[in-house]
Enzyme design. Structure first.
Site, PDB file in Angstrom:
ATOM      1  N   CYS A 159       0.836  -1.199   0.000  1.00 43.57           N
ATOM      2  CA  CYS A 159       0.000   0.000   0.000  1.00 43.57           C
ATOM      3  C   CYS A 159       0.871   1.250   0.000  1.00 43.57           C
ATOM      4  O   CYS A 159       1.647   1.472   0.942  1.00 43.57           O
ATOM      5  CB  CYS A 159      -0.915  -0.009   1.229  1.00 43.57           C
ATOM      6  SG  CYS A 159      -2.015   1.426   1.318  1.00 43.57           S
ATOM      7  N   VAL A 160       0.751   2.056  -1.044  1.00 43.99           N
ATOM      8  CA  VAL A 160       1.546   3.284  -1.123  1.00 43.99           C
ATOM      9  C   VAL A 160       1.079   4.309  -0.092  1.00 43.99           C
ATOM     10  O   VAL A 160       1.842   5.196   0.296  1.00 43.99           O
ATOM     11  CB  VAL A 160       1.481   3.902  -2.532  1.00 43.99           C
ATOM     12  CG1 VAL A 160       2.122   2.984  -3.545  1.00 43.99           C
ATOM     13  CG2 VAL A 160       0.038   4.222  -2.931  1.00 43.99           C
TER      14      VAL A 160
END
Length: 312
Positions: A159-160
């Site tokens: 997850c950025v």
């Protein structure tokens, strides 16, 4: 890696396109996203507390009561949101120890799945999984993350937004981050709805031009997040209750009898722990940490083989 031929004839050259170069971009993007999240929180805080509902506390009557409730829940959700967010960022998702090796069954000459044990028949045994990028064995329910450049236990996705992988050790914190962010953005959307509608009315609106623009942007951002997060919250609730991950959801399509499904309650407790006092906070009870598979032996319990039990 993809290869593409260029040029004509026998003298054409070959260009190699390594898609994993984009992983460097994702790592850099993650750091930017932290500042973006903090910026949205700061803007929203200004609009709700400083510009609107903070001053409304002193209006008296119903306005003061409503403002008190909005500010109470706003700050409560905000504390839990920030706590869950940075706990997700700072918690290692769970890497595969370099010393981990699959358990071998010398009598059968095969490899026993450590998440299944030695009481399974040959058809249920899985072959040893080896990661060529990490150059080591990896247990079931682990996958290699090209962004983190290592294998992650019970990996859900990278997850950025949290600049981290979501895996066995921080999945609960990530879910709480989604949950409290949805509650916060939904509360802000409802609280600012009357002001947003007023933008399209004929009456005058109090406040400077800058405050009005900030209110408009805050409403649109929070509405967008609330709508998108609602889908993610529903998705991950279904994954938790089925004891699967986003990656495993695709693998599960070929395995209708998912062996890690222990029943909804036990599946939920495997992620959130058995102590109900800790279900809604980004932390685990000491007793739950003692039995967490990702910390002790990597042995996730599985559903009993019903066919074998019936034969007995």
């Amino acid at each position: 890696m993809f290869q593409q031929k260029s040029g004509g004839g026998g003298g054409g050259s070959i260009m190699a396109l390594n898609v994993f170069k984009f992983c460097t971009f994702l790592r850099a993007l993650g750091s930017i996203m932290i500042f973006f999240v903090v910026g949205v929180i700061g803007l929203t805080y200004y609009v709700i507390v400083v510009e609107n509902y903070g001053p409304a506390l002193f209006n008296g009557g119903l306005d003061s009561f409503v403002a008190f409730l909005v500010l109470l829940f706003f700050h409560a959700f905000l504390v839990m949101l920030v706590w869950s967010y940075f706990t997700t960022i700072l918690t290692d998702p769970g890497g595969v120890p370099q010393t981990w090796r699959p358990i071998t069954d010398e009598e059968e000459g095969g490899v026993v799945d450590p998440l299944v044990g030695t009481d399974q028949n040959k058809d249920q045994m899985q072959k040893a999984r080896f990661c060529r990028k990490c150059n080591q064995f990896k247990p079931p329910r682990s996958h290699h993350c090209s962004v983190c450049r290592r294998c992650i236990l019970k990996m859900d996705h990278h997850c950025v937004w949290v600049v981290n992988c979501v895996g066995a050790l921080n999945y609960k914190y990530f879910l709480l981050f989604l949950f409290y962010t949805f509650l916060e953005t939904a509360l802000v959307t409802v609280s600012l709805l009357r002001l947003f509608i007023a933008f399209f009315g004929d009456g005058e609106i109090d406040g400077t031009a800058g405050d009005l623009v900030a209110t408009f942007i805050a409403f649109v951002l929070n509405l967008s997040f609330a709508l998108s997060l609602l889908g993610f919250v529903i998705l991950h609730i279904s994954l938790v209750l089925a004891n699967t991950t986003t990656i495993e959801a695709y693998e599960k399509k070929t395995d209708p009898r998912w062996r890690y499904d222990l029943g909804r309650m036990r599946n939920f407790e495997q992620v959130f722990g058995t102590d109900k006092r800790y279900w809604l906070i980004p932390a685990y009870a000491a007793e739950d940490l003692k039995h967490m598979p990702a910390l002790h032996g990597l042995e996730y319990p599985i559903r009993p083989n019903l066919d074998e039990l019936q034969e007995l």
